[in-house]
Motif scaffolding. Structure first.
Motif, PDB file in Angstrom:
ATOM      1  N   ALA A   1       0.834  -1.206   0.000  1.00  0.00           N
ATOM      2  CA  ALA A   1       0.000   0.000   0.000  1.00  0.00           C
ATOM      3  C   ALA A   1       0.869   1.257   0.000  1.00  0.00           C
ATOM      4  CB  ALA A   1      -0.931  -0.015   1.206  1.00  0.00           C
ATOM      5  N   LEU A   2       1.929   1.238   0.789  1.00  0.00           N
ATOM      6  CA  LEU A   2       2.840   2.388   0.847  1.00  0.00           C
ATOM      7  C   LEU A   2       3.613   2.586  -0.453  1.00  0.00           C
ATOM      8  CD1 LEU A   2       4.293   2.025   4.459  1.00  0.00           C
ATOM      9  CD2 LEU A   2       2.653   3.732   3.642  1.00  0.00           C
ATOM     10  N   PHE A   3       3.756   1.507  -1.235  1.00  0.00           N
ATOM     11  CA  PHE A   3       4.519   1.582  -2.486  1.00  0.00           C
ATOM     12  C   PHE A   3       3.894   2.586  -3.469  1.00  0.00           C
ATOM     13  CE2 PHE A   3       6.938  -1.318  -5.700  1.00  0.00           C
ATOM     14  CZ  PHE A   3       7.891  -0.320  -5.849  1.00  0.00           C
ATOM     15  N   THR A   4       2.594   2.801  -3.353  1.00  0.00           N
ATOM     16  CA  THR A   4       1.950   3.792  -4.237  1.00  0.00           C
ATOM     17  C   THR A   4       2.497   5.192  -3.970  1.00  0.00           C
ATOM     18  OG1 THR A   4       0.131   4.080  -2.660  1.00  0.00           O
ATOM     19  CG2 THR A   4      -0.165   2.441  -4.399  1.00  0.00           C
TER      20      THR A   4
ATOM     21  N   ILE B   1      14.948   6.822  -3.664  1.00  0.00           N
ATOM     22  CA  ILE B   1      15.484   6.067  -2.523  1.00  0.00           C
ATOM     23  C   ILE B   1      14.396   5.243  -1.855  1.00  0.00           C
ATOM     24  CG2 ILE B   1      16.566   6.255  -0.252  1.00  0.00           C
ATOM     25  CD1 ILE B   1      18.033   8.730  -1.260  1.00  0.00           C
ATOM     26  N   ALA B   2      13.257   5.876  -1.599  1.00  0.00           N
ATOM     27  CA  ALA B   2      12.155   5.165  -0.950  1.00  0.00           C
ATOM     28  C   ALA B   2      11.673   4.005  -1.810  1.00  0.00           C
ATOM     29  CB  ALA B   2      11.007   6.138  -0.678  1.00  0.00           C
ATOM     30  N   ALA B   3      11.646   4.192  -3.118  1.00  0.00           N
ATOM     31  CA  ALA B   3      11.214   3.120  -4.018  1.00  0.00           C
ATOM     32  C   ALA B   3      12.171   1.939  -3.945  1.00  0.00           C
ATOM     33  CB  ALA B   3      11.114   3.647  -5.442  1.00  0.00           C
ATOM     34  N   ALA B   4      13.461   2.216  -3.920  1.00  0.00           N
ATOM     35  CA  ALA B   4      14.455   1.144  -3.860  1.00  0.00           C
ATOM     36  C   ALA B   4      14.320   0.337  -2.573  1.00  0.00           C
ATOM     37  CB  ALA B   4      15.857   1.732  -3.971  1.00  0.00           C
ATOM     38  N   VAL B   5      14.136   1.033  -1.452  1.00  0.00           N
ATOM     39  CA  VAL B   5      13.956   0.342  -0.166  1.00  0.00           C
ATOM     40  C   VAL B   5      12.696  -0.513  -0.197  1.00  0.00           C
ATOM     41  CG1 VAL B   5      13.521   0.675   2.292  1.00  0.00           C
ATOM     42  CG2 VAL B   5      15.233   2.085   1.135  1.00  0.00           C
ATOM     43  N   THR B   6      11.634   0.023  -0.761  1.00  0.00           N
ATOM     44  CA  THR B   6      10.364  -0.697  -0.811  1.00  0.00           C
ATOM     45  C   THR B   6      10.466  -1.948  -1.663  1.00  0.00           C
ATOM     46  OG1 THR B   6       9.208   1.416  -0.603  1.00  0.00           O
ATOM     47  CG2 THR B   6       7.900  -0.481  -1.273  1.00  0.00           C
TER      48      THR B   6
END
Length: 403
Positions: free
Chosen positions: A279-282, A289-294
């Motif tokens: 859900a947070l991936f949206t 950076i956040a996308a890579a961690v996710t």
């Protein structure tokens, strides 16, 4: 751990590479055959559906021969399918090659899971299954990124040619290292089919479909999501897939370790966290950076469910687990096909490349609900069993007193 698990992991490495590498090459394949990205996504869906159909079919056909010989035949089929994909002159032919290769997938992992579990002590079964699946996860750290890089540099056909060579290595590994274990006496196909009357087996498979489907809803379209939304260059997709693979390796090993200790709590944690992260991936997909961690977290949480779900099926189908084990591998890929299709639907509806993440979150949350239902039914059955046993003991005591 027995050396035979290495041979199973080698086969799993080749299968994992061909299953996942297509996602990093969808734009190249789509451009080469002049089809849209959602249509090219059918190469993922078609493979997954082939696993669903091939798992019970190939397992049933293999009931008359030893498990080792069946594993070797499955690797041969895998090689043929990848050669066909590499040489495909048209999109339809490549899709056919993907389906041929996929027919080996479910039965290989299903039969391999049973063999792996038989090679170790009962308290180490989930760990042994996880070791075999390590080949699949390492494929996403090494095979898939390298395959994507080769495909983007030299052409996607070269990638599938290399995958066919990996299949040959896997075939030789099985032939050399896997022992020819005797089949259990008295177990026939009808005994294998009877396992599906157990509601717990069916619930575990439904959790597999929904839970792992949540991962594929996001990952199938990871390339356009990262390039069009997060702003990564095409060349960055390779190391992003490495992050996903590293997450898978870690999640798989952790899932195998804790499934041998507390199976259902492991499922609660991994499925619940997966739903939240998807859900947070949206939101995180809009930041590099956040996308890579996710992406790494999705890989870790998704594969943390694999050993416990596979062991859950083996436990509930004890005595005749081969077909149920193979069909559960098909269930993973049914979830993949469903999620890839739903992801394509929401993208085609104009909701954007992040919309599949919501689809994945809903699928994972549904799997969590089924996990609680399954545990509740198990507790209720245990309570009824204890009451019946207590009643029987009391009746025996009364009868003895009267005598």
């Amino acid at each position: 751990m027995p050396l035979a698990l290495l041979a199973l992991a080698i086969g799993a490495f080749g299968i994992g590479t061909t299953e996942f590498v297509i996602m990093g090459l969808l734009p190249e394949v789509a451009a080469d055959f002049d089809v849209s990205i959602p249509l090219a996504g059918y190469l993922v869906t078609g493979y997954a559906l082939g696993v669903v159909l091939g798992a019970p079919l190939m397992t049933a056909l293999g009931t008359k021969i030893s498990r080792k010989r069946m594993l070797m035949l499955l690797m041969g089929l895998f090689i043929v399918g990848n050669v066909l994909s590499a040489l495909a002159p048209a999109f339809g032919v490549m899709l056919a090659g993907r389906v041929v290769a996929s027919l080996a997938h479910g039965a290989f992992f299903g039969i391999g899971s049973v063999v792996a579990a038989e090679l170790v002590a009962p308290e180490k079964k989930a760990g042994a299954i996880a070791m075999m699946f390590t080949g699949l996860t390492v494929a996403n750290v090494v095979g898939v990124p390298l395959g994507t890089l080769v495909g983007q540099s030299l052409g996607w056909r070269v990638t599938f040619g290399i995958v066919a060579v990996l299949g040959v290595v896997g075939l030789l590994g099985v032939a050399r290292l896997v022992p020819d274990l005797p089949k259990p006496g008295g177990v026939r196909l009808r005994h294998e089919v009877a396992a599906f009357r157990n509601v717990q087996v069916l619930l575990a498979m439904a959790m597999t479909v929904l839970g792992f489907g949540g991962v594929f809803a996001a990952i199938t379209y990871i390339t356009p999501m990262m390039t069009d939304v997060a702003g990564y260059a095409d060349s960055s997709v390779t190391w992003l897939l490495v992050l996903f693979g590293l997450g898978m390796v870690g999640g798989n090993l952790v899932g195998g370790k804790f499934a041998d200790r507390a199976l259902m709590p492991m499922l609660y944690v991994s499925l619940g966290a997966l739903a939240v992260v998807l859900a947070l991936f949206t939101l995180t997909a809009h930041n590099k950076i956040a996308a890579a961690v996710t992406i790494a977290l999705v890989g870790a949480l998704g594969f943390a469910t694999v050993p416990p779900l596979q062991k859950r099926v083996l436990d509930q189908a004890a005595g005749a687990p081969t077909l149920a084990s193979a069909v559960n591998i098909g269930a993973f890929n049914l979830g993949n096909a469903l999620a890839a299709w739903l992801g394509g639907v929401v993208i085609s509806a104009g909701l954007g490349y992040t919309a599949p993440n919501w689809v994945g979150a809903l699928l994972a949350a549904s799997a969590l609900v089924l996990a609680f239902v399954s545990a509740g039914l198990e507790r209720r059955a245990g309570s009824v069993g204890r009451v019946v046993a207590s009643g029987s003991a009391a009746a025996s005591a009364v009868a003895a007193a009267r005598r």
